[in-house]
Design a protein around this motif. Structure first.
Motif, PDB file in Angstrom:
ATOM      1  N   GLY A   3      41.048  39.864  41.264  1.00  0.00           N
ATOM      2  CA  GLY A   3      42.472  39.581  41.175  1.00  0.00           C
ATOM      3  C   GLY A   3      43.187  40.873  40.807  1.00  0.00           C
ATOM      4  N   CYS A   4      44.246  41.188  41.504  1.00  0.00           N
ATOM      5  CA  CYS A   4      44.921  42.475  41.318  1.00  0.00           C
ATOM      6  C   CYS A   4      45.440  42.678  39.893  1.00  0.00           C
ATOM      7  N   PHE A   5      46.072  41.658  39.325  1.00  0.00           N
ATOM      8  CA  PHE A   5      46.588  41.794  37.961  1.00  0.00           C
ATOM      9  C   PHE A   5      45.445  41.978  36.967  1.00  0.00           C
ATOM     10  N   TRP A   6      44.451  41.110  37.026  1.00  0.00           N
ATOM     11  CA  TRP A   6      43.385  41.091  36.023  1.00  0.00           C
ATOM     12  C   TRP A   6      42.481  42.310  36.070  1.00  0.00           C
ATOM     13  N   SER A  12      51.348  46.531  43.691  1.00  0.00           N
ATOM     14  CA  SER A  12      52.454  46.126  42.807  1.00  0.00           C
ATOM     15  C   SER A  12      52.034  45.042  41.816  1.00  0.00           C
ATOM     16  N   LYS A  13      51.190  44.112  42.213  1.00  0.00           N
ATOM     17  CA  LYS A  13      50.755  43.054  41.293  1.00  0.00           C
ATOM     18  C   LYS A  13      49.822  43.587  40.212  1.00  0.00           C
ATOM     19  N   GLY A  14      49.071  44.610  40.530  1.00  0.00           N
ATOM     20  CA  GLY A  14      48.164  45.202  39.551  1.00  0.00           C
ATOM     21  C   GLY A  14      48.876  46.056  38.524  1.00  0.00           C
ATOM     22  N   ARG A  15      50.067  46.514  38.854  1.00  0.00           N
ATOM     23  CA  ARG A  15      50.831  47.375  37.938  1.00  0.00           C
ATOM     24  C   ARG A  15      51.786  46.599  37.046  1.00  0.00           C
ATOM     25  N   VAL A  16      51.818  45.295  37.193  1.00  0.00           N
ATOM     26  CA  VAL A  16      52.708  44.467  36.371  1.00  0.00           C
ATOM     27  C   VAL A  16      52.315  44.599  34.901  1.00  0.00           C
ATOM     28  N   ARG A  17      53.312  44.708  34.046  1.00  0.00           N
ATOM     29  CA  ARG A  17      53.070  44.750  32.601  1.00  0.00           C
ATOM     30  C   ARG A  17      53.648  43.480  31.994  1.00  0.00           C
ATOM     31  N   PRO A  18      52.832  42.700  31.298  1.00  0.00           N
ATOM     32  CA  PRO A  18      53.326  41.459  30.702  1.00  0.00           C
ATOM     33  C   PRO A  18      54.472  41.730  29.727  1.00  0.00           C
ATOM     34  N   LYS A  28      42.735  43.636  27.318  1.00  0.00           N
ATOM     35  CA  LYS A  28      41.911  42.713  28.113  1.00  0.00           C
ATOM     36  C   LYS A  28      41.676  43.266  29.509  1.00  0.00           C
ATOM     37  N   ARG A  29      42.736  43.740  30.148  1.00  0.00           N
ATOM     38  CA  ARG A  29      42.627  44.249  31.516  1.00  0.00           C
ATOM     39  C   ARG A  29      41.800  45.529  31.573  1.00  0.00           C
TER      40      ARG A  29
END
Length: 79
Positions: A3-6, A12-18, A28-29
């Motif tokens: 999964g790109c985020f995880w 773009s989805k992998g670079r998201v910051r919560p 965690k990531r």
């Protein structure tokens, strides 16, 4: 499949910051990425080849061909 985020892909989805608990999620990531590298190395050391498929690539028109090519390459059935 990652999964790109995880797994912190460069898309773009992998670079998201919560927005909340950023320190927890970043830790965690980063841990996921370290574990991925460790597991990939262990598999390669055992003689396996590894293909990482990112979630964002599943919509690409050539992803099926890429996976088929990877699976049909000689010496993949030695394990």
């Amino acid at each position: 499949m990652h999964g790109c985020f995880w797994h912190m892909h460069e898309c773009s989805k992998g670079r998201v910051r919560p927005a909340q608990n950023d320190v927890f999620w970043e830790s965690k990531r980063v841990g996921n990425v370290a574990r991925d590298k460790r597991h990939e190395k262990e598999l390669r050391d055992l003689g396996f080849e590894v293909l990482v498929v990112w979630a964002c690539s599943l919509s690409e028109p050539n992803i099926s061909a890429t996976i088929r090519r990877f699976l049909s390459t000689p010496n993949r059935d030695k394990h």
